[in-house]
Each structure stands twice: as C-alpha cells, then as structure tokens.
Write an enzyme that holds these catalytic residues in place. Structure first.
Site, mmCIF file in Angstrom:
data_model
loop_
_atom_site.group_PDB
_atom_site.id
_atom_site.type_symbol
_atom_site.label_atom_id
_atom_site.label_comp_id
_atom_site.label_asym_id
_atom_site.label_seq_id
_atom_site.Cartn_x
_atom_site.Cartn_y
_atom_site.Cartn_z
ATOM 1 N N GLU A 1 5.146 -5.068 6.984
ATOM 2 C CA GLU A 1 4.430 -3.999 7.684
ATOM 3 C C GLU A 1 4.991 -3.733 9.078
ATOM 4 O O GLU A 1 4.979 -2.603 9.564
ATOM 5 C CB GLU A 1 2.931 -4.345 7.801
ATOM 6 N N ALA B 1 0.865 -1.183 0.000
ATOM 7 C CA ALA B 1 0.000 0.000 0.000
ATOM 8 C C ALA B 1 0.900 1.230 0.000
ATOM 9 O O ALA B 1 2.070 1.154 0.395
ATOM 10 C CB ALA B 1 -0.894 -0.020 1.223
ATOM 11 N N GLY C 1 0.724 -5.080 0.980
ATOM 12 C CA GLY C 1 -0.498 -5.180 0.182
ATOM 13 C C GLY C 1 -0.255 -5.820 -1.180
ATOM 14 O O GLY C 1 -1.163 -6.416 -1.759
ATOM 15 N N GLU D 1 -0.374 -9.405 -0.518
ATOM 16 C CA GLU D 1 -1.780 -9.729 -0.234
ATOM 17 C C GLU D 1 -2.616 -9.752 -1.510
ATOM 18 O O GLU D 1 -3.499 -10.593 -1.671
ATOM 19 C CB GLU D 1 -2.347 -8.723 0.776
HETATM 20 N N1 DAK Z 1 4.594 3.220 -0.682
HETATM 21 C C1 DAK Z 1 4.971 4.394 -1.244
HETATM 22 N N2 DAK Z 1 6.078 4.548 -1.976
HETATM 23 C C2 DAK Z 1 6.858 3.469 -2.141
HETATM 24 C C3 DAK Z 1 6.534 2.211 -1.588
HETATM 25 C C4 DAK Z 1 5.338 2.115 -0.826
HETATM 26 N N3 DAK Z 1 4.919 0.958 -0.284
HETATM 27 N N4 DAK Z 1 7.514 1.335 -1.914
HETATM 28 C C5 DAK Z 1 8.402 2.008 -2.659
HETATM 29 N N5 DAK Z 1 8.010 3.301 -2.798
HETATM 30 C C6 DAK Z 1 8.683 4.375 -3.533
HETATM 31 C C7 DAK Z 1 9.892 4.872 -2.768
HETATM 32 O O1 DAK Z 1 9.506 5.810 -1.784
HETATM 33 C C8 DAK Z 1 10.691 5.492 -3.885
HETATM 34 O O2 DAK Z 1 10.136 6.741 -4.177
HETATM 35 P P1 DAK Z 1 11.078 8.043 -4.389
HETATM 36 O O3 DAK Z 1 11.898 8.153 -3.162
HETATM 37 O O4 DAK Z 1 11.892 7.708 -5.621
HETATM 38 O O5 DAK Z 1 10.101 9.170 -4.590
HETATM 39 C C9 DAK Z 1 10.427 4.552 -5.055
HETATM 40 O O6 DAK Z 1 9.211 3.876 -4.744
HETATM 41 C C10 DAK Z 1 11.519 3.508 -5.262
HETATM 42 O O7 DAK Z 1 11.721 2.847 -4.024
HETATM 43 P P2 DAK Z 1 13.162 2.742 -3.311
HETATM 44 O O8 DAK Z 1 14.026 3.884 -3.687
HETATM 45 O O9 DAK Z 1 12.895 2.505 -1.867
HETATM 46 O O10 DAK Z 1 13.715 1.425 -4.012
HETATM 47 P P3 DAK Z 1 14.727 0.349 -3.418
HETATM 48 O O11 DAK Z 1 15.041 -0.552 -4.553
HETATM 49 O O12 DAK Z 1 15.851 1.009 -2.685
HETATM 50 O O13 DAK Z 1 13.887 -0.467 -2.330
HETATM 51 C C11 DAK Z 1 11.955 -1.653 -1.498
HETATM 52 C C12 DAK Z 1 12.810 -1.236 -2.735
HETATM 53 C C13 DAK Z 1 10.700 -2.346 -2.034
HETATM 54 C C14 DAK Z 1 12.748 -2.638 -0.638
HETATM 55 C C15 DAK Z 1 11.596 -0.388 -0.670
HETATM 56 O O14 DAK Z 1 11.033 0.588 -1.571
HETATM 57 C C16 DAK Z 1 10.603 -0.659 0.416
HETATM 58 O O15 DAK Z 1 10.940 -1.162 1.492
HETATM 59 N N6 DAK Z 1 9.331 -0.275 0.195
HETATM 60 C C17 DAK Z 1 8.284 -0.385 1.177
HETATM 61 C C18 DAK Z 1 7.821 -1.819 1.321
HETATM 62 C C19 DAK Z 1 6.761 -1.951 2.402
HETATM 63 O O16 DAK Z 1 6.982 -1.638 3.579
HETATM 64 N N7 DAK Z 1 5.565 -2.395 2.010
HETATM 65 C C20 DAK Z 1 4.463 -2.567 2.920
HETATM 66 C C21 DAK Z 1 3.675 -1.279 3.003
HETATM 67 S S1 DAK Z 1 2.324 -1.380 4.155
HETATM 68 C C22 DAK Z 1 -5.310 -2.158 3.821
HETATM 69 C C23 DAK Z 1 -4.879 -2.878 2.757
HETATM 70 C C24 DAK Z 1 -3.513 -3.075 2.551
HETATM 71 C C25 DAK Z 1 -2.598 -2.536 3.435
HETATM 72 C C26 DAK Z 1 -3.056 -1.820 4.489
HETATM 73 C C27 DAK Z 1 -4.402 -1.629 4.688
HETATM 74 N N8 DAK Z 1 -6.710 -1.957 4.060
HETATM 75 C C28 DAK Z 1 -7.666 -2.610 3.203
HETATM 76 C C29 DAK Z 1 -7.171 -1.097 5.072
HETATM 77 C C30 DAK Z 1 -1.203 -2.750 3.145
HETATM 78 C C31 DAK Z 1 -0.204 -2.153 3.822
HETATM 79 C C32 DAK Z 1 1.137 -2.184 3.266
HETATM 80 O O17 DAK Z 1 1.370 -2.734 2.226
#
Ligand code: DAK
Length: 257
Positions: free
Chosen positions: A131, A65, A108, A111
């Site tokens: 998360e 997400a 997400g 998921e």
């Molecule tokens: N959200 C927003 N931006 C994201 C992102 C994300 N999840 N993942 C990556 N990006 C963006 C980065 O901020 C970056 O943007 P800029 O800085 O260039 O503006 C760009 O994508 C490239 O990412 P990185 O520079 O970080 O790239 P790397 O290769 O260094 O790293 C990475 C890749 C995938 C390891 C890293 O980006 C990362 O850790 N990303 C976050 C992964 C994460 O934590 N995902 C879980 C998020 S929480 C719900 C339904 C679903 C959910 C919740 C509620 N309901 C129905 C209520 C789900 C929640 C989640 O998924």
C-alpha cells in the site's frame, strides 16, 4: 455477474469459495467483498459445512483492494462506504477458514489470507503489503496481523518498503502453514480441511475462538476464556462420543451436537 464461485465438491463438510475476477487478479472490489461476506455468513449457518476454504487462481489469490474503485475517494467517502463492517463480518466467521494461496496475495489480499485461520501456499505464492507504494497504509488489519505473524522487524520492512516475500520466506516466518507445488495447493488445503472436518465441529469452533483470544487479550483473561470453552466442550455429545470412541478403540462419529 458474480465475483465468487461457491462449491461443495469436496463434501462431506467442506465448502470452497473461489474468488473469481481473474482479469483483475481478483482485486477485491466492493461487490466481491459483499458476496464473500454473504457466502461466509450462509456457510457458517449450514450444518453440512464444517470447514471453509477460500482460494483464488494460480496467478493470484487477490492483488489487493480494487485500486481503480478507491482512487477517487475521499476520507468521508471511505467512511460512508463502511467497508470495515464487511471485513468485520468476515472476521467473525466461526467455522475454521483456510486460505489456499497461489500467486499474488497483496494488500487486502494478504489481509484476507491472514484473516483466515490457516494458510496453505503454493511455491509461487507472494505475500506483501505494498500500500505504501500507492500512498496509503494497510487498512484491513495488515499492520496488526502481519506483525503478530512475522514479528516487528519483518512487518515493518514489508509495510514501509512494500516488498513482497515468497512462499519459502512466508513459511520460515510463520505466516503460512505449508508450501507445496502449485499443482497441489488446493488439494493440500482440502486435505487439511478434511482432517479438521473429521473432528467435532463444536470443539473446532471453541478452539478457534480460544486461539484467537490469544491475540486479543492478556494471558490471564485468555486462559479464563479457554477454560470457559473447555467446560463448554463437555456440554456436547461430541465430547462423549470422542472419549467413548477412544476407549472403544474405534473412530469417532461426530454429529456437531
Ligand atoms: N486493483 C485494481 N486492478 C488491479 C489490481 C488492484 N489491486 N491489481 C492488478 N489489477 C489489474 C491491473 O490494473 C491490470 O488490469 P488491466 O490493465 O489489464 O485492465 C490487471 O489487473 C493485471 O495486472 P498487471 O498488468 O499489473 O499484472 P502484472 O503481472 O504486470 O503485475 C502486480 C502484477 C500484482 C504486481 C500488479 O498488478 C500490482 O502491483 N497490483 C497492485 C498491487 C497493490 O498495490 N495492492 C494493494 C492495493 S491497496 C480496506 C480494506 C482493504 C484495503 C483498504 C481498505 N477497508 C476495509 C477500508 C486494501 C487496500 C489495498 O489492497
């Protein structure tokens, strides 16, 4: 601007939805999810479509997400946004859904892949529920679907440490159906889709519904549900066609009737 592309280039009967926010690694913002829901609802009604593939790009299926969109939200904001209804509508797609995953399928994104009925992965795929690293837990079914798919010990480790698993591990754990080289993952998903699209679309829907019941109910009720759908298949012309084709030693020609 749209965050998904829908193509029917793999016709007959196969539609492909490509998530298209590449700079953000296909982070699932509200608009993208609404577009995805709308596209799935439309394709679910389209008689020219029997199987739907959801894919991303080589680097990311979806990295979760959109954290930037969620960051400032309160519990009540989240409640009012009611994103669960979007996810529920996606989950209720009746036609078979195949996720073609390359690169990151996180949070997400993982998921969403697990909401699909099958997953074809590239060798570069990585799955995770990270998360916990941002102070929350999975919110779109991750604790339930991952646990059912890979078992408690592995799911617990992934959910509590946020560790990623690679495609080979995902295959061994039973999370994905196939792993192929990155240049082939879409083609492989299309191959699988073609196989299913050659079957009776009625039987495919009934079968999907019955398999999903296995996760929602106890055995007696699941068997009862399967029997109901089994009888229902006998109300279709496709059943008669399928069996007659076998007897005639010719390929069946299913009309979805
Ligand atoms: N959200 C927003 N931006 C994201 C992102 C994300 N999840 N993942 C990556 N990006 C963006 C980065 O901020 C970056 O943007 P800029 O800085 O260039 O503006 C760009 O994508 C490239 O990412 P990185 O520079 O970080 O790239 P790397 O290769 O260094 O790293 C990475 C890749 C995938 C390891 C890293 O980006 C990362 O850790 N990303 C976050 C992964 C994460 O934590 N995902 C879980 C998020 S929480 C719900 C339904 C679903 C959910 C919740 C509620 N309901 C129905 C209520 C789900 C929640 C989640 O998924």
């Amino acid at each position: 601007m749209s965050f998904i592309n829908v193509t029917a280039e793999y016709q007959p009967y196969i539609a492909l939805i490509e998530l298209n926010r590449p700079k953000e690694l296909n982070a699932l913002n509200l608009q993208l999810m609404a577009e995805l829901r709308d596209a799935l609802q439309q394709l679910d009604q389209d008689t020219q479509v029997r199987v739907i593939i959801i894919t991303g790009n080589e680097r990311a299926f979806a990295a979760g997400a959109d954290i930037k969109q969620m960051a400032g939200k309160t519990a009540i904001d989240m409640l009012n946004l009611d994103q669960f209804s979007t996810w529920d509508q996606i989950r209720k797609t009746r036609k078979p859904l195949i996720a073609a995953v390359s690169g990151y399928a996180l949070g997400g994104g993982c998921e969403l892949a697990m909401t699909c009925d099958m997953i074809v992965a590239s060798e570069t795929a990585q799955f995770g529920q990270p998360e916990i690293k941002i102070g929350v837990i999975p919110g779109a079914g991750g604790t339930q679907r991952l646990t059912r798919a890979v078992g408690k010990a592995r799911a617990m480790e992934m959910v509590l440490t946020g560790k990623f698993i690679n495609a080979g591990e995902a295959l061994r754990y039973g999370l994905v159906n196939k792993v192929v080289p990155v240049e082939l993952y879409r083609e492989e998903a299309v191959k699988l889709a073609r196989q299913i699209a050659g079957m009776s679309p009625i039987a495919a829907k009934l079968g999907k519904e019955a398999v999903n019941r296995a996760f929602e109910t106890h055995l007696d009720e699941g068997l009862h549900f399967e029997r109901k759908n089994f009888y229902l298949a006998f109300a279709s012309e496709d059943q008669q066609e399928g069996m007659q084709a076998f007897i005639d030693k010719r390929p069946p020609n299913y009309q979805g009737k």
